[in-house]
Design a protein around this motif. Structure first.
Motif, mmCIF file in Angstrom:
data_model
loop_
_atom_site.group_PDB
_atom_site.id
_atom_site.type_symbol
_atom_site.label_atom_id
_atom_site.label_comp_id
_atom_site.label_asym_id
_atom_site.label_seq_id
_atom_site.Cartn_x
_atom_site.Cartn_y
_atom_site.Cartn_z
ATOM 1 N N LEU A 129 47.342 38.311 47.283
ATOM 2 C CA LEU A 129 46.409 39.380 47.599
ATOM 3 C C LEU A 129 45.854 39.979 46.312
ATOM 4 O O LEU A 129 46.605 40.476 45.474
ATOM 5 C CB LEU A 129 47.097 40.456 48.444
ATOM 6 N N ALA A 130 44.515 39.960 46.182
ATOM 7 C CA ALA A 130 43.870 40.399 44.942
ATOM 8 C C ALA A 130 43.063 41.669 45.116
ATOM 9 O O ALA A 130 42.877 42.426 44.154
ATOM 10 C CB ALA A 130 42.965 39.298 44.402
ATOM 11 N N GLY A 131 42.538 41.913 46.323
ATOM 12 C CA GLY A 131 41.690 43.075 46.533
ATOM 13 C C GLY A 131 41.676 43.498 47.982
ATOM 14 O O GLY A 131 41.821 42.669 48.896
ATOM 15 N N ILE A 132 41.505 44.806 48.193
ATOM 16 C CA ILE A 132 41.468 45.369 49.541
ATOM 17 C C ILE A 132 40.275 46.302 49.655
ATOM 18 O O ILE A 132 39.899 46.974 48.693
ATOM 19 C CB ILE A 132 42.763 46.137 49.873
ATOM 20 N N GLU A 144 30.048 37.112 33.949
ATOM 21 C CA GLU A 144 31.445 36.944 33.586
ATOM 22 C C GLU A 144 32.155 38.275 33.486
ATOM 23 O O GLU A 144 33.328 38.419 33.843
ATOM 24 C CB GLU A 144 31.540 36.181 32.264
ATOM 25 N N THR A 145 31.433 39.302 33.039
ATOM 26 C CA THR A 145 32.020 40.629 32.882
ATOM 27 C C THR A 145 32.420 41.252 34.208
ATOM 28 O O THR A 145 33.289 42.131 34.248
ATOM 29 C CB THR A 145 31.025 41.574 32.180
ATOM 30 N N PHE A 146 31.811 40.801 35.298
ATOM 31 C CA PHE A 146 32.023 41.446 36.578
ATOM 32 C C PHE A 146 33.465 41.409 37.022
ATOM 33 O O PHE A 146 33.985 42.359 37.618
ATOM 34 C CB PHE A 146 31.122 40.826 37.649
ATOM 35 N N MET A 147 34.168 40.302 36.757
ATOM 36 C CA MET A 147 35.554 40.172 37.191
ATOM 37 C C MET A 147 36.551 40.436 36.073
ATOM 38 O O MET A 147 37.753 40.437 36.326
ATOM 39 C CB MET A 147 35.783 38.771 37.760
ATOM 40 N N THR A 148 36.090 40.691 34.861
ATOM 41 C CA THR A 148 37.016 40.861 33.741
ATOM 42 C C THR A 148 36.967 42.226 33.085
ATOM 43 O O THR A 148 37.892 42.616 32.389
ATOM 44 C CB THR A 148 36.747 39.801 32.666
ATOM 45 N N VAL A 149 35.871 42.991 33.287
ATOM 46 C CA VAL A 149 35.682 44.244 32.575
ATOM 47 C C VAL A 149 35.622 45.412 33.540
ATOM 48 O O VAL A 149 34.820 45.413 34.491
ATOM 49 C CB VAL A 149 34.384 44.217 31.735
ATOM 50 N N MET A 183 41.347 46.673 43.482
ATOM 51 C CA MET A 183 41.611 45.311 43.031
ATOM 52 C C MET A 183 42.616 45.339 41.883
ATOM 53 O O MET A 183 42.715 46.336 41.153
ATOM 54 C CB MET A 183 40.316 44.639 42.550
ATOM 55 N N ARG A 184 43.344 44.242 41.726
ATOM 56 C CA ARG A 184 44.223 44.106 40.565
ATOM 57 C C ARG A 184 43.370 44.085 39.300
ATOM 58 O O ARG A 184 42.357 43.386 39.227
ATOM 59 C CB ARG A 184 45.029 42.817 40.645
ATOM 60 N N ALA A 185 43.788 44.833 38.287
ATOM 61 C CA ALA A 185 43.054 44.884 37.026
ATOM 62 C C ALA A 185 43.366 43.662 36.164
ATOM 63 O O ALA A 185 44.533 43.272 36.037
ATOM 64 C CB ALA A 185 43.406 46.153 36.262
ATOM 65 N N VAL A 186 42.321 43.061 35.606
ATOM 66 C CA VAL A 186 42.522 41.972 34.651
ATOM 67 C C VAL A 186 43.035 42.537 33.328
ATOM 68 O O VAL A 186 43.941 41.992 32.714
ATOM 69 C CB VAL A 186 41.212 41.191 34.448
ATOM 70 N N ARG A 187 42.442 43.666 32.905
ATOM 71 C CA ARG A 187 42.898 44.365 31.710
ATOM 72 C C ARG A 187 43.787 45.526 32.165
ATOM 73 O O ARG A 187 43.328 46.394 32.915
ATOM 74 C CB ARG A 187 41.716 44.880 30.893
#
Length: 304
Positions: free
Chosen positions: A173-176, A297-302, A190-194
């Motif tokens: 599960l990654a996001g609700i 790319e920034t959308f899911m990482t930043v 959502m789970r934070a990448v950073r």
């Protein structure tokens, strides 16, 4: 009875003047009041929709609207039974705020519920753009954190939210996405990448496609560009209706706080089952963008 939509968000910015160059000058929000450390702004009317707090970046707190004191009493009682500390506030921290209940989510985010007073219901969205590029209202927000999304979902449902969408990636599960109102979603996590990120975006409401055109031209005329969009989310993988199919466009403020401009959310009955989607990592672009084959790319990482 129950929880309405988001009524207000307070975000931290590094410099109030530079922040106002975006929120007031570009987006067209109206300054209601200002002191050395805060600026309260509205999309329209006399109630603050967003507050800029002198700091660095990210989310300070956010508030969902309720109709009356009974709603505050109900949630406070639930929190007390669960051992969650809650505090009553006078409702004088911003223009348009009524009686308020403050508490913290399992992720550590400060959440508030408030009434709007005799002149308005708090957390009721206005979508009429009146032919302007200015966003019409607050729409929703998307939090980031390290807590298990299932823990966040259970907490929010405990106080009155309904589950709309759950996205797992490779079985995890990654996001609700949940709703207090009838609209598709009012809050997401959502789970934070950073690990330090706590906010993915705070979202403003826009009316329709023509509103996106006007807002896009406003950004271009003032030397700005979208990070991602406009487009339509595609949680149903090929379905333009259903949960997770609202329209979007994203841009950063001068301090890296992402703003979404959202429209086209459907409304659902309280007992509508949520959409549970389990996707492979390579399907993320398709889920987030139903109209094209690209995603920033920034959308899911930043986040911020």
């Amino acid at each position: 009875m129950g929880i309405n939509r988001i009524d207000h968000a307070a975000i931290r910015v590094g410099d109030l003047g530079r922040a106002l160059a975006w929120y007031e000058d570009v987006l067209g929000l109206t300054v209601l009041s200002r002191d050395a450390d805060t600026v309260h702004l509205a999309c329209r009317g006399k109630a603050a929709d967003i507050t800029l707090v002198k700091g660095t970046q990210s989310l300070e707190n956010f508030t969902f609207g309720v109709d009356d004191q009974e709603d505050l009493d109900r949630v406070e009682s639930i929190l007390k039974k669960e051992g969650v500390t809650a505090e009553r506030l006078n409702g004088d921290s911003r223009p348009g705020e009524g009686a308020t209940l403050k508490f913290h989510l399992p992720s550590g985010h400060e959440m508030r519920l408030c009434t709007g007073g005799a002149e308005r219901r708090a957390g009721i969205s206005d979508f009429d753009s009146k032919g302007s590029h200015v966003p019409t209202d607050m729409d929703h927000l998307n939090l980031l954190g390290e807590v298990d999304p299932a823990v966040m979902r259970d907490f929010l449902m405990m106080i009155g939210f309904k589950s709309s969408l759950n996205i797992s990636v490779g079985g995890q599960l990654a996001g609700i996405w949940l709703r207090g109102s009838a609209y598709d979603h009012d809050i997401a996590y959502m789970r934070a990448v950073r690990p330090s990120d706590r906010l993915h975006h705070v979202a403003f409401a826009v009316e329709d496609g023509n509103h996106y055109f006007r807002l896009s031209d406003r950004l271009m005329d003032t030397g700005h560009r979208w990070e991602f969009g406009p487009g339509r989310h595609n949680a149903g993988l090929g379905k333009s209706t259903g949960f997770g199919t609202n329209n979007y466009a994203y841009a950063f403020d001068p301090f890296g706080n992402r703003n979404e401009f959202s429209s086209g959310m459907e409304q659902f009955a309280d007992d509508t089952p949520p959409l549970d989607a389990d996707i492979a990592p390579e399907q993320m672009t398709e889920v987030m963008n139903g109209w094209g084959y690209e995603m920033a790319e920034t959308f899911m990482t930043v986040g911020s």
